[in-house]
Design a protein around this motif. Structure first.
Motif, short mmCIF file in Angstrom:
data_model
loop_
_atom_site.label_atom_id
_atom_site.label_comp_id
_atom_site.label_asym_id
_atom_site.label_seq_id
_atom_site.Cartn_x
_atom_site.Cartn_y
_atom_site.Cartn_z
N THR A 171 0.85 -1.19 0.00
CA THR A 171 0.00 0.00 0.00
C THR A 171 0.88 1.24 0.00
OG1 THR A 171 -1.80 -1.10 1.20
CG2 THR A 171 -1.72 1.31 1.32
N ILE A 172 0.54 2.21 -0.83
CA ILE A 172 1.20 3.52 -0.85
C ILE A 172 0.27 4.52 -0.17
CG2 ILE A 172 2.20 5.34 -2.27
CD1 ILE A 172 2.60 3.21 -4.48
N LEU A 173 0.76 5.16 0.88
CA LEU A 173 -0.02 6.19 1.59
C LEU A 173 0.57 7.56 1.26
CD1 LEU A 173 -0.72 4.80 5.19
CD2 LEU A 173 -2.24 4.86 3.21
N ARG A 174 -0.20 8.37 0.58
CA ARG A 174 0.25 9.72 0.24
C ARG A 174 -0.38 10.72 1.20
NH1 ARG A 174 3.05 9.43 -4.40
NH2 ARG A 174 2.62 7.66 -5.80
N GLY A 175 0.40 11.74 1.56
CA GLY A 175 -0.09 12.79 2.45
C GLY A 175 0.12 12.52 3.92
N VAL A 176 0.50 11.32 4.28
CA VAL A 176 0.76 10.98 5.68
C VAL A 176 2.24 11.24 5.98
CG1 VAL A 176 0.79 9.15 7.42
CG2 VAL A 176 -1.03 9.21 5.68
N GLN A 177 2.51 12.09 6.98
CA GLN A 177 3.88 12.33 7.41
C GLN A 177 4.13 11.53 8.70
OE1 GLN A 177 6.39 13.88 6.00
NE2 GLN A 177 5.21 14.64 4.24
N LEU A 178 5.15 10.70 8.66
CA LEU A 178 5.47 9.87 9.83
C LEU A 178 5.76 10.71 11.07
CD1 LEU A 178 7.71 7.14 8.14
CD2 LEU A 178 5.35 6.90 8.92
N THR A 179 6.28 11.91 10.87
CA THR A 179 6.60 12.78 12.00
C THR A 179 5.34 13.27 12.72
OG1 THR A 179 6.72 14.63 10.44
CG2 THR A 179 8.81 13.58 11.09
N ASN A 180 4.16 13.11 12.12
CA ASN A 180 2.92 13.56 12.73
C ASN A 180 2.12 12.45 13.40
OD1 ASN A 180 3.41 16.17 11.82
ND2 ASN A 180 2.23 15.91 9.94
N LEU A 181 2.63 11.21 13.37
CA LEU A 181 1.83 10.09 13.87
C LEU A 181 1.76 10.07 15.40
CD1 LEU A 181 2.78 7.05 11.60
CD2 LEU A 181 1.08 8.85 11.23
N THR A 182 0.54 9.91 15.89
CA THR A 182 0.34 9.66 17.32
C THR A 182 0.62 8.19 17.62
OG1 THR A 182 -1.98 9.07 16.97
CG2 THR A 182 -1.48 11.42 17.37
N ASP A 183 0.64 7.83 18.89
CA ASP A 183 0.83 6.42 19.24
C ASP A 183 -0.31 5.56 18.67
OD1 ASP A 183 3.12 7.11 20.53
OD2 ASP A 183 2.37 6.75 22.57
N ALA A 184 -1.52 6.07 18.69
CA ALA A 184 -2.65 5.32 18.11
C ALA A 184 -2.43 5.08 16.62
CB ALA A 184 -3.95 6.07 18.35
N ALA A 185 -1.91 6.09 15.92
CA ALA A 185 -1.64 5.94 14.49
C ALA A 185 -0.50 4.95 14.24
CB ALA A 185 -1.30 7.29 13.87
N LYS A 186 0.49 4.93 15.14
CA LYS A 186 1.58 3.95 15.00
C LYS A 186 1.05 2.53 15.19
CE LYS A 186 5.09 7.20 16.66
NZ LYS A 186 5.98 7.55 17.80
N ASP A 187 0.15 2.34 16.14
CA ASP A 187 -0.46 1.02 16.33
C ASP A 187 -1.20 0.61 15.06
OD1 ASP A 187 0.46 1.05 18.94
OD2 ASP A 187 -1.49 1.57 19.82
N GLU A 188 -1.93 1.54 14.47
CA GLU A 188 -2.68 1.25 13.25
C GLU A 188 -1.74 0.99 12.07
OE1 GLU A 188 -6.31 4.11 14.82
OE2 GLU A 188 -5.32 4.59 12.91
N LEU A 189 -0.62 1.69 12.05
CA LEU A 189 0.38 1.43 11.02
C LEU A 189 0.91 0.01 11.15
CD1 LEU A 189 2.33 2.11 8.75
CD2 LEU A 189 3.77 3.32 10.42
N ALA A 190 1.20 -0.43 12.37
CA ALA A 190 1.66 -1.80 12.57
C ALA A 190 0.63 -2.81 12.06
CB ALA A 190 1.95 -2.04 14.06
N LEU A 191 -0.63 -2.52 12.31
CA LEU A 191 -1.68 -3.42 11.82
C LEU A 191 -1.74 -3.41 10.29
CD1 LEU A 191 -4.06 -5.30 12.28
CD2 LEU A 191 -5.52 -3.29 12.58
N LEU A 192 -1.64 -2.23 9.69
CA LEU A 192 -1.66 -2.14 8.23
C LEU A 192 -0.48 -2.89 7.62
CD1 LEU A 192 -3.02 -0.98 5.69
CD2 LEU A 192 -1.58 1.06 5.96
N ILE A 193 0.70 -2.77 8.22
CA ILE A 193 1.87 -3.50 7.74
C ILE A 193 1.64 -5.01 7.86
CG2 ILE A 193 4.32 -3.98 8.15
CD1 ILE A 193 4.52 -1.04 9.16
N SER A 194 1.06 -5.45 8.98
CA SER A 194 0.78 -6.87 9.15
C SER A 194 -0.20 -7.39 8.10
CB SER A 194 0.21 -7.13 10.55
OG SER A 194 1.16 -6.81 11.56
#
Length: 363
Positions: A87-110
């Motif tokens: 998946t390519i995510l455009r417009g998302v800056q990793l520097t802006n991710l909250t902990d909740a967003a990081k958890d969701e990123l881990a799920l998306l990667i899985s």
């Protein structure tokens, strides 16, 4: 595609590069010529690492909201690399991710195995910020042989620029630059989540290709799956360590060997994956050499030739890629070689987050 071995024919013959993507020793302490990001130049600080003791790992994906609102609400566009993978995510800056967003990123990667973030200001955030970000996803991995960022040994630096003599010697003995592998599979608790960041690269070429090890498992017959479900494989860094010492490079850690299930169960998705590579495998428990070599050769070839379970990531400036090291196997493609000068510049950093001990089908 078999396990890598190193042979030095004579004292005068140079050691053939173990992995053409990576330098294993410095050039007399000098910076590589024309490097655009000198802070990420490969360095070889004489640091020694003891074996990593067992640790508790809690996968952040298991905390995530399955709808992923904190992550996906930031995206201006979402693109699939293939229908089942990437998946390519455009417009998302990793520097802006909250902990909740990081958890969701881990799920998306899985779930999707590879997530690509173009045009990231994260690239300019510096090694301290980047390492701290990846610490959220697991314990730091320290690479035992290759160059790292000075003062930040968790960085694994992939850098090529020129190197014509080395590349010529490599292809005199090797038919391909591809080395299909999972990262650091020889550790007791190998990485689950891995980040790659492009600092500099050719305009075209140098793609990273991934194969889905769970889809590869599902394509096998039920009888063969039942057989390999019971097998346990020896993963070792000994050949890599041996090569580095022969080449005069710095070694930061003694060889590590661990036994992992040939088929592992993903802690988030529950799917079964072939956990096997062409770099660190030295045997299958209870089998003779010819027996285990035939099995691993078949399974590796099955993943490598099956383009319908693969995804190709094309790099662009300031791209960050995060991928699931548990359910994929990958390789770089060194197709950006100038016949006169050697390789065009390709400069990438890798950060790996150590995760759970691979779980066998038997539990």
């Amino acid at each position: 595609m078999s396990a890598t071995t190193t042979v030095r024919v004579s004292e005068t013959e140079p050691v053939v590069t173990y992995d053409i993507n990576i330098p294993y020793k410095s050039e007399d302490g000098r910076l590589p010529p024309n490097i655009k990001h000198p802070a990420y130049a490969p360095t070889w600080d004489p640091i020694w690492f003891e074996p990593l003791p067992p640790f508790e790992f809690k996968d952040p994906a298991l905390r995530a909201d399955t709808a992923k609102p904190a992550l996906l609400s930031q995206a201006t566009a979402t693109e699939e690399i293939t229908p089942r993978m990437g998946t390519i995510l455009r417009g998302v800056q990793l520097t802006n991710l909250t902990d909740a967003a990081k958890d969701e990123l881990a799920l998306l990667i899985s779930e999707r195995k590879i997530v690509v973030f173009p045009e990231q200001d994260f690239i300019d955030a510096g090694p301290e910020y980047q390492q701290t970000f990846m610490d959220y996803f697991g314990k730091r991995n320290y690479q035992p042989v290759s160059g790292s960022v000075k003062g930040y040994p968790g960085f694994h630096i992939i850098h090529r620029d020129g190197n014509k003599g080395e590349i010529d010697a490599f292809f005199q003995q090797k038919a391909t630059s591809c080395l299909w592998h999972q990262d650091v599979s020889y550790e007791r608790q190998p990485p689950g989540y891995v980040m790659l960041g492009l600092l500099d690269g050719p305009k075209v070429g140098g793609d990273t290709i991934f194969a889905a090890a769970d889809d590869a498992y599902d394509r096998l017959s039920p009888k063969f799956r039942a057989f390999i479900d019971t097998l346990f494989v020896k993963h070792s860094s000994a050949n890599m360590i041996k090569h580095t010492r022969l080449a005069g490079g710095l070694v930061r850690k003694d060889p590590v060997m661990n036994v992992h299930p040939l088929v592992r169960v993903h802690p988030v998705t529950g799917r079964r994956s072939i956990f096997l590579n062409g770099e660190f495998i030295t045997g299958i428990e209870g089998m003779k050499e010819l027996e285990w070599q035939k099995i691993t050769e078949f399974l590796l070839n099955h993943m490598v030739v099956a383009h319908d379970i693969q995804a190709r990531v094309r790099w662009s400036p300031k791209t960050i890629v995060m991928f699931d090291n548990r359910s994929t196997i990958h390789t770089a493609s060194v197709d950006y070689i100038d016949e006169e000068h050697g390789a065009q510049a390709r400069h990438i950093f890798r950060l790996a987050a150590m995760a759970e001990k691979p779980v066998p089908v038997s539990g």
